[in-house]
Design a protein around this motif. Sequence first.
Motif, short mmCIF file in Angstrom:
data_model
loop_
_atom_site.label_atom_id
_atom_site.label_comp_id
_atom_site.label_asym_id
_atom_site.label_seq_id
_atom_site.Cartn_x
_atom_site.Cartn_y
_atom_site.Cartn_z
N ARG A 55 0.66 -1.20 0.12
CA ARG A 55 -0.09 0.04 0.05
C ARG A 55 0.87 1.30 0.17
NH1 ARG A 55 -5.41 -1.07 1.11
NH2 ARG A 55 -5.77 -3.02 1.84
N ASP A 56 1.89 1.13 1.00
CA ASP A 56 2.92 2.47 0.89
C ASP A 56 3.48 2.80 -0.64
OD1 ASP A 56 4.37 4.19 2.45
OD2 ASP A 56 5.86 2.93 1.76
N PHE A 57 3.90 1.47 -1.10
CA PHE A 57 4.43 1.61 -2.42
C PHE A 57 3.32 2.28 -3.35
CE2 PHE A 57 4.51 -0.59 -6.63
CZ PHE A 57 5.72 0.12 -7.19
N VAL A 58 2.18 1.96 -3.67
CA VAL A 58 1.21 2.57 -4.46
C VAL A 58 1.15 3.87 -3.96
CG1 VAL A 58 -1.15 2.22 -5.29
CG2 VAL A 58 0.11 0.33 -4.86
N ILE A 59 0.87 4.09 -2.83
CA ILE A 59 0.94 5.82 -2.69
C ILE A 59 2.14 6.47 -3.01
CG2 ILE A 59 0.58 7.16 -0.67
CD1 ILE A 59 -0.85 5.11 1.02
N LYS A 60 3.29 5.97 -2.88
CA LYS A 60 4.47 6.82 -3.01
C LYS A 60 4.65 6.96 -4.62
CE LYS A 60 7.32 5.52 0.98
NZ LYS A 60 8.40 4.97 1.53
N VAL A 61 4.09 6.09 -5.52
CA VAL A 61 4.14 6.22 -6.74
C VAL A 61 3.22 7.12 -7.39
CG1 VAL A 61 3.46 5.18 -9.15
CG2 VAL A 61 4.80 3.78 -7.35
N ARG A 62 2.25 7.58 -6.74
CA ARG A 62 1.38 8.44 -6.83
C ARG A 62 2.01 9.86 -6.37
NH1 ARG A 62 -2.77 11.19 -9.38
NH2 ARG A 62 -4.16 12.43 -8.05
N LEU A 63 2.53 10.04 -5.21
CA LEU A 63 3.36 10.94 -4.95
C LEU A 63 4.46 11.53 -5.67
CD1 LEU A 63 3.42 10.32 -0.90
CD2 LEU A 63 2.10 12.35 -1.96
N ILE A 152 14.05 5.88 -4.24
CA ILE A 152 12.78 4.91 -4.29
C ILE A 152 13.05 3.68 -5.17
CG2 ILE A 152 11.90 5.94 -6.51
CD1 ILE A 152 9.24 5.41 -5.55
N PHE A 153 14.30 3.88 -5.76
CA PHE A 153 14.85 2.80 -6.74
C PHE A 153 15.03 1.38 -5.80
CE2 PHE A 153 18.16 0.86 -9.74
CZ PHE A 153 17.29 0.36 -10.58
N PRO A 154 15.73 1.11 -5.01
CA PRO A 154 15.65 0.09 -4.02
C PRO A 154 14.37 -0.30 -3.44
CG PRO A 154 16.74 1.85 -2.68
CD PRO A 154 16.50 2.30 -4.15
N ALA A 155 13.49 0.50 -3.15
CA ALA A 155 12.26 0.20 -2.56
C ALA A 155 11.55 -0.56 -3.49
CB ALA A 155 11.54 1.42 -2.01
N ILE A 156 11.48 -0.15 -4.90
CA ILE A 156 10.68 -0.74 -5.75
C ILE A 156 11.29 -2.17 -6.02
CG2 ILE A 156 10.22 -0.90 -8.45
CD1 ILE A 156 10.59 2.25 -8.43
N ALA A 157 12.61 -2.34 -5.91
CA ALA A 157 13.26 -3.87 -6.02
C ALA A 157 12.63 -4.54 -4.86
CB ALA A 157 14.51 -3.57 -6.02
N SER A 158 12.59 -4.16 -3.83
CA SER A 158 12.07 -4.84 -2.58
C SER A 158 10.59 -5.38 -2.88
CB SER A 158 12.22 -4.01 -1.10
OG SER A 158 11.66 -4.84 -0.19
N ILE A 159 9.80 -4.43 -3.08
CA ILE A 159 8.33 -4.56 -3.55
C ILE A 159 8.43 -5.47 -4.55
CG2 ILE A 159 6.15 -3.83 -4.25
CD1 ILE A 159 6.75 -3.19 -1.35
N ARG A 160 8.97 -5.62 -5.63
CA ARG A 160 8.96 -6.32 -6.74
C ARG A 160 9.49 -7.94 -6.52
NH1 ARG A 160 8.46 -9.89 -9.85
NH2 ARG A 160 8.73 -9.98 -12.27
N ALA A 161 10.26 -7.85 -5.62
CA ALA A 161 10.83 -9.27 -5.07
C ALA A 161 9.90 -9.76 -4.19
CB ALA A 161 12.29 -9.16 -4.57
N THR A 162 9.26 -9.18 -3.28
CA THR A 162 8.71 -9.95 -2.07
C THR A 162 6.82 -9.85 -2.38
OG1 THR A 162 8.52 -7.73 -0.88
CG2 THR A 162 10.53 -9.20 -0.65
N THR A 163 6.31 -9.05 -3.03
CA THR A 163 4.96 -8.91 -2.79
C THR A 163 4.15 -10.13 -2.89
OG1 THR A 163 3.00 -7.49 -3.57
CG2 THR A 163 4.66 -7.97 -5.40
N ARG A 164 3.04 -10.39 -2.48
CA ARG A 164 2.18 -11.38 -2.86
C ARG A 164 1.09 -11.14 -3.73
NH1 ARG A 164 6.24 -12.41 0.48
NH2 ARG A 164 5.99 -14.44 1.90
N ASN A 165 0.94 -10.02 -4.08
CA ASN A 165 -0.08 -9.43 -4.94
C ASN A 165 0.28 -9.33 -6.39
OD1 ASN A 165 -1.88 -6.91 -6.18
ND2 ASN A 165 -3.11 -8.12 -4.69
#
Length: 257
Positions: A55-63, A152-165
């Motif tokens: 959820r935090d990732f989706v919000i940060k992309v918007r920001l 935000i670059f490493p944060a994207i990598a973390s979400i891409r690697a771990t998200t279940r959605n």
Amino acid sequence: MKTRRIPRWLVGTLALSLAFLLTPAGPAHADDAVPIPPNTGLTDKGAGTVSAADRDFVIKVRLAGLWEVPAGNMAQEKSENPTVVKIGKAIAEQHVSLDNLDRAAAKRLGISLPGQPNGDQQVWLNEMRNAATPAQFDQIFIDRLRAAHGKIFPAIASIRATTRNDTVRKLAQQTNQFVMTHMTLLESSGIVDYSALPTAAAPAAAGQGPVPIDNQMLVAATEGGSIPGLSNTVILLVLAAALVVGVITTMRIFRAR
């Protein structure tokens, strides 16, 4: 006993092989094709658990879009550098596309998105508006955006690697392409102040990671060898010696006939 002469083709082949072995290996071609991640296998059904990090990732992309679109538009108005103007235009346009993808994902997942930049982003925009000269604006614009993309670059990598959605996974894949493109565009200006960028955190245990590293591997890497404890020079000398032995053996066989 009749002595037979060694065929010229055999002598030439052996000489060519020996020369090949003794020639140092050259570096890989710099223009080797860089693979582009395919879209296959990435579904977008909103299936899978959505974590707080998702959820935090989706919000940060918007920001990101809420301040980088106006920043890019400002670059087209305030900069006198044609390169910076083009960079601003490209980033603003691409963030509109990314924002559309993000809002569609948020709607599918039921995530509420902000409607204005956060406090830090508003400060950065004000810095750009208050720049005294076009050159000062360029520096603020390039450095602020480059630092934000790097964060935000490493944060994207973390979400891409771990998200279940699956929807978040696809959005992270797409966002990664946008961010890498924008970092490269910003660096093409030639005025990024790399010394002002934050440094990566030191590893918790030096030398320990997904792939164990030992001293032999480090020595092999520095010597250019692929086998721990052996360098390319040693390997080539061994192969060359073996080839010479083979030549001598072949000559003896032909002379014995």
